[in-house]
Design a protein around this motif. Structure first.
Motif, PDB file in Angstrom:
ATOM      1  N   GLY A 138      24.244  16.666 -41.990  1.00 34.82           N
ATOM      2  CA  GLY A 138      23.615  15.733 -41.068  1.00 34.82           C
ATOM      3  C   GLY A 138      24.615  14.802 -40.417  1.00 34.82           C
ATOM      4  O   GLY A 138      24.600  14.596 -39.191  1.00 34.82           O
ATOM      5  N   ALA A 141      27.010  16.909 -38.143  1.00 30.67           N
ATOM      6  CA  ALA A 141      26.377  17.356 -36.899  1.00 30.67           C
ATOM      7  C   ALA A 141      26.310  16.225 -35.880  1.00 30.67           C
ATOM      8  O   ALA A 141      26.594  16.430 -34.692  1.00 30.67           O
ATOM      9  CB  ALA A 141      24.976  17.893 -37.195  1.00 30.67           C
ATOM     10  N   MET A 142      25.949  15.016 -36.327  1.00 34.04           N
ATOM     11  CA  MET A 142      25.900  13.891 -35.396  1.00 34.04           C
ATOM     12  C   MET A 142      27.294  13.544 -34.896  1.00 34.04           C
ATOM     13  O   MET A 142      27.491  13.242 -33.705  1.00 34.04           O
ATOM     14  CB  MET A 142      25.259  12.685 -36.083  1.00 34.04           C
ATOM     15  CG  MET A 142      25.216  11.418 -35.219  1.00 34.04           C
ATOM     16  SD  MET A 142      24.476  11.632 -33.567  1.00 34.04           S
ATOM     17  CE  MET A 142      22.769  11.960 -34.001  1.00 34.04           C
ATOM     18  N   THR A 235      14.260  21.021 -33.342  1.00 33.95           N
ATOM     19  CA  THR A 235      14.839  20.553 -34.603  1.00 33.95           C
ATOM     20  C   THR A 235      13.865  20.769 -35.752  1.00 33.95           C
ATOM     21  O   THR A 235      14.261  21.182 -36.854  1.00 33.95           O
ATOM     22  CB  THR A 235      15.201  19.060 -34.497  1.00 33.95           C
ATOM     23  OG1 THR A 235      16.121  18.873 -33.423  1.00 33.95           O
ATOM     24  CG2 THR A 235      15.821  18.560 -35.789  1.00 33.95           C
ATOM     25  N   PHE A 255      19.716  16.014 -44.689  1.00 36.72           N
ATOM     26  CA  PHE A 255      20.154  16.126 -43.298  1.00 36.72           C
ATOM     27  C   PHE A 255      19.483  15.062 -42.440  1.00 36.72           C
ATOM     28  O   PHE A 255      20.143  14.383 -41.639  1.00 36.72           O
ATOM     29  CB  PHE A 255      19.822  17.518 -42.763  1.00 36.72           C
ATOM     30  CG  PHE A 255      20.361  17.787 -41.381  1.00 36.72           C
ATOM     31  CD1 PHE A 255      21.539  18.482 -41.218  1.00 36.72           C
ATOM     32  CD2 PHE A 255      19.692  17.334 -40.246  1.00 36.72           C
ATOM     33  CE1 PHE A 255      22.051  18.715 -39.942  1.00 36.72           C
ATOM     34  CE2 PHE A 255      20.196  17.556 -38.980  1.00 36.72           C
ATOM     35  CZ  PHE A 255      21.376  18.256 -38.826  1.00 36.72           C
ATOM     36  N   HIS A 256      18.180  14.917 -42.573  1.00 31.71           N
ATOM     37  CA  HIS A 256      17.402  13.957 -41.786  1.00 31.71           C
ATOM     38  C   HIS A 256      17.933  12.537 -41.995  1.00 31.71           C
ATOM     39  O   HIS A 256      18.135  11.776 -41.042  1.00 31.71           O
ATOM     40  CB  HIS A 256      15.937  14.053 -42.209  1.00 31.71           C
ATOM     41  CG  HIS A 256      14.982  13.421 -41.253  1.00 31.71           C
ATOM     42  ND1 HIS A 256      13.676  13.840 -41.106  1.00 31.71           N
ATOM     43  CD2 HIS A 256      15.126  12.389 -40.394  1.00 31.71           C
ATOM     44  CE1 HIS A 256      13.080  13.094 -40.201  1.00 31.71           C
ATOM     45  NE2 HIS A 256      13.931  12.201 -39.758  1.00 31.71           N
ATOM     46  N   TRP A 259      21.605  12.177 -40.531  1.00 30.93           N
ATOM     47  CA  TRP A 259      21.562  12.243 -39.070  1.00 30.93           C
ATOM     48  C   TRP A 259      21.118  10.897 -38.497  1.00 30.93           C
ATOM     49  O   TRP A 259      21.762  10.338 -37.599  1.00 30.93           O
ATOM     50  CB  TRP A 259      20.611  13.353 -38.642  1.00 30.93           C
ATOM     51  CG  TRP A 259      20.344  13.448 -37.179  1.00 30.93           C
ATOM     52  CD1 TRP A 259      19.398  12.758 -36.475  1.00 30.93           C
ATOM     53  CD2 TRP A 259      21.013  14.271 -36.222  1.00 30.93           C
ATOM     54  NE1 TRP A 259      19.428  13.098 -35.150  1.00 30.93           N
ATOM     55  CE2 TRP A 259      20.413  14.029 -34.965  1.00 30.93           C
ATOM     56  CE3 TRP A 259      22.050  15.199 -36.306  1.00 30.93           C
ATOM     57  CZ2 TRP A 259      20.821  14.681 -33.806  1.00 30.93           C
ATOM     58  CZ3 TRP A 259      22.467  15.852 -35.142  1.00 30.93           C
ATOM     59  CH2 TRP A 259      21.861  15.590 -33.913  1.00 30.93           C
ATOM     60  N   ASP A 260      20.007  10.363 -39.014  1.00 30.83           N
ATOM     61  CA  ASP A 260      19.495   9.085 -38.506  1.00 30.83           C
ATOM     62  C   ASP A 260      20.457   7.935 -38.813  1.00 30.83           C
ATOM     63  O   ASP A 260      20.650   7.040 -37.981  1.00 30.83           O
ATOM     64  CB  ASP A 260      18.125   8.792 -39.114  1.00 30.83           C
ATOM     65  CG  ASP A 260      17.015   9.628 -38.498  1.00 30.83           C
ATOM     66  OD1 ASP A 260      17.285  10.357 -37.523  1.00 30.83           O
ATOM     67  OD2 ASP A 260      15.871   9.565 -38.997  1.00 30.83           O
ATOM     68  N   SER A 262      23.749   8.071 -39.226  1.00 31.83           N
ATOM     69  CA  SER A 262      24.923   8.186 -38.352  1.00 31.83           C
ATOM     70  C   SER A 262      24.591   7.781 -36.921  1.00 31.83           C
ATOM     71  O   SER A 262      25.366   7.076 -36.261  1.00 31.83           O
ATOM     72  CB  SER A 262      25.455   9.624 -38.377  1.00 31.83           C
ATOM     73  OG  SER A 262      25.836  10.008 -39.672  1.00 31.83           O
ATOM     74  N   GLN A 263      23.451   8.204 -36.454  1.00 29.20           N
ATOM     75  CA  GLN A 263      23.063   7.899 -35.086  1.00 29.20           C
ATOM     76  C   GLN A 263      22.829   6.401 -34.885  1.00 29.20           C
ATOM     77  O   GLN A 263      23.348   5.805 -33.928  1.00 29.20           O
ATOM     78  CB  GLN A 263      21.787   8.670 -34.717  1.00 29.20           C
ATOM     79  CG  GLN A 263      21.287   8.402 -33.311  1.00 29.20           C
ATOM     80  CD  GLN A 263      20.041   9.215 -32.983  1.00 29.20           C
ATOM     81  OE1 GLN A 263      19.532   9.954 -33.818  1.00 29.20           O
ATOM     82  NE2 GLN A 263      19.558   9.085 -31.780  1.00 29.20           N
ATOM     83  N   ASP A 271      17.957   5.311 -30.304  1.00 27.36           N
ATOM     84  CA  ASP A 271      17.120   6.409 -30.778  1.00 27.36           C
ATOM     85  C   ASP A 271      15.745   6.210 -30.169  1.00 27.36           C
ATOM     86  O   ASP A 271      15.022   5.286 -30.545  1.00 27.36           O
ATOM     87  CB  ASP A 271      17.042   6.392 -32.306  1.00 27.36           C
ATOM     88  CG  ASP A 271      16.215   7.549 -32.856  1.00 27.36           C
ATOM     89  OD1 ASP A 271      15.747   8.377 -32.051  1.00 27.36           O
ATOM     90  OD2 ASP A 271      16.022   7.616 -34.075  1.00 27.36           O
ATOM     91  N   GLU A 299      19.689  12.898 -28.971  1.00 22.77           N
ATOM     92  CA  GLU A 299      18.675  13.918 -29.252  1.00 22.77           C
ATOM     93  C   GLU A 299      18.040  14.462 -27.983  1.00 22.77           C
ATOM     94  O   GLU A 299      17.418  15.521 -28.002  1.00 22.77           O
ATOM     95  CB  GLU A 299      17.595  13.333 -30.161  1.00 22.77           C
ATOM     96  CG  GLU A 299      18.085  12.986 -31.562  1.00 22.77           C
ATOM     97  CD  GLU A 299      17.011  12.371 -32.421  1.00 22.77           C
ATOM     98  OE1 GLU A 299      15.889  12.163 -31.916  1.00 22.77           O
ATOM     99  OE2 GLU A 299      17.280  12.077 -33.601  1.00 22.77           O
TER     100      GLU A 299
END
Length: 332
Positions: A138, A141-142, A235, A255-256, A259-260, A262-263, A271, A299
């Motif tokens: 996660g 990927a970000m 996704t 992962f979820h 991802w959040d 990092s974002q 977001d 996203e």
């Protein structure tokens, strides 16, 4: 005693003359059993559609009750223009409570363990490994997505200027919050619901239905875009694929969450139009919205599609297959 028992059974269907109304008895039997029962009962008990509907109703009732109690007690922090960890923490804990209670109730109806809906794994070590692997992928990927956007001049990245001590505190607090976000959303949308539909209608239909619902829920986000919704649905389909391979939610929860985190915290980019408070870096989209994502954040970028394709390849190479199939077969 036996006569009294028989009289009790028939008393509700007596005619004025004292005779049993056999038509009424037969009508009740036809309603409660026989062919009519097939509408809601299948070979494995309550049909998947009715089970999912009941799960949603239980969750909705619990969340409505919690929201009413919080409103009456004035325990909700005030809303601001930024994502606040205190408010999110309350909301995610409420979601987890409602999802776990609803799952537990439905597991009693299904006569299964409540952990059978994505929270089991062959061994405890595999649960930890899948969670850790999901966290790594996660965050990676970000980072890959934001790095690519930066290289294409579709986003600018600069330090936020927050001091070290409050930054570390914010990092830890947001990490806790986003782990709860991952757990709450996955158990709510892809826990009981997805595993019950896996069993009832198969993996393809189950994935399409849950992903469509997940995308529709995101329509309520103020900064969402059309491609952002498409990206959310895509996704969700990739998440369903990961769950079908592993037979559990742990990789997707990790992962979820990463991802959040990092974002919102690391890169500090909007977001769905909303920024998180206390973020490390500050990122601003530039150039065409179809590339940068615009108000939806990364996203909403078209680069999400090739990124998701890369993730699928990595899943096939790194995640064990057959978990979802074994989980469905275990019900029979």
């Amino acid at each position: 005693m036996s006569e009294s028992k028989d009289y009790g059974k028939a008393s509700g269907n007596l005619e004025p003359g004292g005779n049993v109304d056999h038509d009424r008895c037969g009508g009740w039997r036809r309603f409660s059993g026989g062919r009519f029962a097939r509408v809601w009962m299948g070979r494995d008990g309550l049909r998947a559609g009715w089970a999912v509907l009941l799960f949603v109703m239980i969750m909705s009732a619990l969340l409505a009750g919690i929201a009413y109690a919080a409103h009456r007690l004035h325990h909700l922090p005030p809303m601001t223009g930024e994502l606040q960890p205190s408010r999110m923490l309350i909301g995610e804990l409420a979601m987890i409570f409602a999802a776990v209670v609803a799952t537990k109730v439905m597991s009693l109806i299904d006569k299964r363990s409540w952990r059978d809906y994505g929270l089991q794994a062959p061994q405890r070590a595999s649960r930890v490994a899948h969670l850790a692997q999901g966290l790594f992928f996660g965050a990676a990927a970000m980072a890959l997505l934001m790095g690519t956007l930066r290289a294409l001049h579709a986003v600018s990245i600069e330090p936020s200027g927050v001091a070290l001590k409050p930054l570390l505190e914010s990092a830890a607090l947001w990490a806790v919050v986003f782990v709860l976000v991952g757990f709450s959303e996955e158990t709510s949308f892809r826990g009981y619901v997805l595993f019950r539909l896996f069993r009832g209608v198969g993996p393809v239909a189950a994935s399409l239905v849950t992903s469509a619902v997940f995308a529709l829920v995101h329509l309520t986000n103020p900064g969402e875009t059309a491609f952002g919704i498409v990206s959310v649905a895509a996704t969700a389909l990739v998440f369903c694929f990961a769950i079908w391979r592993t037979g559990a939610l742990w990789w997707v929860i990790g992962f979820h969450a990463a991802w959040d985190w990092s974002q919102s915290f690391v890169f500090g980019i909007a977001d769905s139009g909303t920024l998180a408070s206390g973020h490390w870096l500050t990122s601003r989209p530039g150039g065409p919205a179809w590339l940068s994502g615009g108000a939806a954040g990364p996203e909403g970028s078209v680069l999400m599609l090739p990124l998701l394709a890369i993730l699928v390849v990595l899943m096939v190479r790194t995640l064990p297959g057959g978990g979802g199939r074994r989980s469905v077969q275990a019900w029979r």
